[in-house]
Motif scaffolding. Structure first.
Motif, PDB file in Angstrom:
ATOM      1  N   GLY A   1       0.816  -1.207   0.000  1.00 34.20           N
ATOM      2  CA  GLY A   1       0.000   0.000   0.000  1.00 34.20           C
ATOM      3  C   GLY A   1       0.848   1.254   0.000  1.00 34.20           C
ATOM      4  O   GLY A   1       1.831   1.364  -0.736  1.00 34.20           O
ATOM      5  N   GLN A   2       0.466   2.209   0.849  1.00 35.21           N
ATOM      6  CA  GLN A   2       1.216   3.450   0.969  1.00 35.21           C
ATOM      7  C   GLN A   2       2.164   3.422   2.172  1.00 35.21           C
ATOM      8  O   GLN A   2       2.427   4.449   2.795  1.00 35.21           O
ATOM      9  CB  GLN A   2       0.239   4.622   1.097  1.00 35.21           C
ATOM     10  N   THR A   3       2.694   2.244   2.492  1.00 29.96           N
ATOM     11  CA  THR A   3       3.635   2.109   3.603  1.00 29.96           C
ATOM     12  C   THR A   3       5.002   1.714   3.067  1.00 29.96           C
ATOM     13  O   THR A   3       5.129   1.117   2.001  1.00 29.96           O
ATOM     14  CB  THR A   3       3.160   1.064   4.620  1.00 29.96           C
TER      15      THR A   3
ATOM     16  N   SER B   1      -5.627   7.705   4.603  1.00 27.08           N
ATOM     17  CA  SER B   1      -5.322   6.807   3.476  1.00 27.08           C
ATOM     18  C   SER B   1      -5.602   7.426   2.118  1.00 27.08           C
ATOM     19  O   SER B   1      -5.035   6.998   1.113  1.00 27.08           O
ATOM     20  CB  SER B   1      -6.133   5.517   3.608  1.00 27.08           C
ATOM     21  N   ASP B   2      -6.461   8.443   2.052  1.00 24.10           N
ATOM     22  CA  ASP B   2      -6.830   8.997   0.751  1.00 24.10           C
ATOM     23  C   ASP B   2      -6.697  10.525   0.790  1.00 24.10           C
ATOM     24  O   ASP B   2      -7.629  11.247   0.419  1.00 24.10           O
ATOM     25  CB  ASP B   2      -8.260   8.590   0.373  1.00 24.10           C
TER      26      ASP B   2
ATOM     27  N   PHE C   1       3.848   5.212   7.437  1.00 25.81           N
ATOM     28  CA  PHE C   1       2.484   4.837   7.052  1.00 25.81           C
ATOM     29  C   PHE C   1       1.621   6.095   7.057  1.00 25.81           C
ATOM     30  O   PHE C   1       1.857   7.023   7.832  1.00 25.81           O
ATOM     31  CB  PHE C   1       1.910   3.791   8.009  1.00 25.81           C
TER      32      PHE C   1
END
Length: 231
Positions: free
Chosen positions: A159-161, A227-228, A223
């Protein structure tokens, strides 16, 4: 101009209870292949205590630099800069007042192969090799030589991590060398990427924790809180 990425400018001023201040202003010109950077920064505070003299003092520093970044390709660049810094210590007993005038030249090789969304590196690596020299020119009274090597590695973890690793090494020599500190933050002059972070558990700018060599290694996991988020 910002949409075309030709001109970029920023300014920031901090005031804290009329006892301390900080400011920075920067300008970037990117119409041609060499990119030009101009910046001025400063900070100061009042009423600090110096145990070596047993006196209170006021401190201020003002720095300016000009830098040119020349891209060699999409990932590599050379950076050259000239900087000037004035630091003053004014004590309640004026007989011990003193000032440092630093005139600094820097040449650096930079690699940026990080990948990911805007401002969020999720993979790849970054590196920097820099040589700095402060000389007794144009009113300067500080002389030292300095070499820096720094590397970053980003490892995707989904993901975005990402896991981020950083290695840092520095050698400082010369008549006025040996001022590398473990505690606090030492910004100095000399252009982009000159900021050093302090280590927890060490006091700010204590003589016992200074030296001519500095090495560091840190690891972190990054992280997103949102999230968006809309960039």
């Amino acid at each position: 101009s910002d949409l075309l990425n030709i001109h970029q400018a920023a300014a920031l001023v901090d005031l804290h209870n009329a006892k301390s201040f900080g400011y920075q202003a920067s300008y970037q010109y990117s119409r041609y292949r060499p990119q030009l950077f101009l910046a001025a920064t400063g900070l100061g505070y009042q009423g600090a205590f110096d145990p070596s003299f047993g006196l209170d003092y006021d401190y201020a520093t003002h720095s300016q630099y000009a830098a040119v970044l020349y891209p060699l390709d999409r990932r590599h660049a050379l950076v050259g800069s000239l900087g000037s810094s004035v630091q003053t210590w004014r004590y309640t007993d004026s007989s011990v007042n003193y000032a440092k005038q630093t005139r600094l030249g820097t040449l650096a090789f930079v690699r940026d192969a990080a990948t990911g969304r805007y401002l969020v590196p999720l993979g790849g690596n970054r590196a920097r090799l820099a040589l700095n020299q402060a000389s007794d020119v144009l009113g300067g009274n500080v002389r030292y030589y300095d070499a820096v090597v720094e590397g970053h590695q980003f490892v995707p973890t989904g993901g975005q991590t990402a896991a981020a690793l950083r290695v840092y090494g520095e050698q400082n020599l010369g008549r006025d060398g040996g001022g590398l500190v473990l505690g606090g933050v030492d910004g100095g002059v000399g252009g982009p990427g000159g900021l050093r972070g302090g280590v927890r558990g060490y006091k700010r700018f204590t003589a016992a924790d200074t030296g001519s060599r500095l090495a560091g290694l840190n690891a972190e996991w990054r992280f997103p809180i949102f999230s968006d988020i809309d960039y």
